[in-house]
Write a protein that holds these residues in place. Sequence first.
Motif: not given
Length: 298
Positions: A240-264
């Motif tokens: 399970v890995h993060l590419y080094l060119n995705h580090i900043d994107q991962a840090r940004l995503q971690l700042l966000r709070k999840p919202r309710p999952f949708p239904q399919m």
Amino acid sequence: MRHPEYQYLDLMSHVLENGDERTDRTGVGTRSIFGAMVRFDLSGGTVPILTTKRVYWKTAVKEMLWFLTGGTNIQPLLRENVRIWTDWPLATYRRETGDEITQKAFEQRVVEDDAFAARWGELGPVYGKQWRRWLGADGKEHDQIAGLIRTLRENPSSRRMLFHGWNVSELEEMALPPCHMVYQYHVTSDGRLNCLLFQRSVDLFLGAAFNYVGAAALQLMLAQQAGLKPGELVWVGGDVHLYLNHIDQARLQLLRKPRPFPQMKILRHSVSIDDYRIEDFEVVGYDPHAAIHGEVAV
């Protein structure tokens, strides 16, 4: 109850902070851990379409439907506006011809020119071929999906309900060996269909979100075909890995709070696993944060 998306976010944080930094096949470099698990309950109708960034769920479902056709050429995908597999044949074309064609021009030629598509749009015996036309040592082709559905209907207590794509004899011919490689199924006594997906290698920022959606959509289709109810989706990752060119994107995503999952929802009962179309799927209540873009490592 803690939002189930935190399982993914916690895993991303763990990889980010504790991953072993090393070189990899692509040359981009990764932070990697070995061994992880997340679990999602589909029984209430919700599906794990991540909300901390927009996931283009139709693309993931279209890809799964393409796998189920047994196809190995990107032309049908591009005609559905799915471009996630272009990088590999494009790289091969550029390397072998020396033509630094743009991705847009390459994709247009694949869509419009059947002969060009047949030569340069092929990925080799990837996922769908192994799922639907596994070539045995006896020379016979084996349809693992049809066999799975038959067992789900006739012997749901079986412990042999699975399919996989790691066909050793054909790995060298594949543009990319299967990452999500083993799907195993389990039926509870009250008729719930559970899935365990083992993924040997996962690009945690870009790939995992699509894998969750594709596996969930497949689970809904299989449940419908076998007269069962969706149960739990269990995802297990190897590398399970993060590419080094995705580090900043991962840090940004971690700042966000999840919202309710949708239904399919699947809007009609298809006569067979081969009869589903993207128009049969509806997602309700999806309200994600904005998309976060990252480059695919090839």
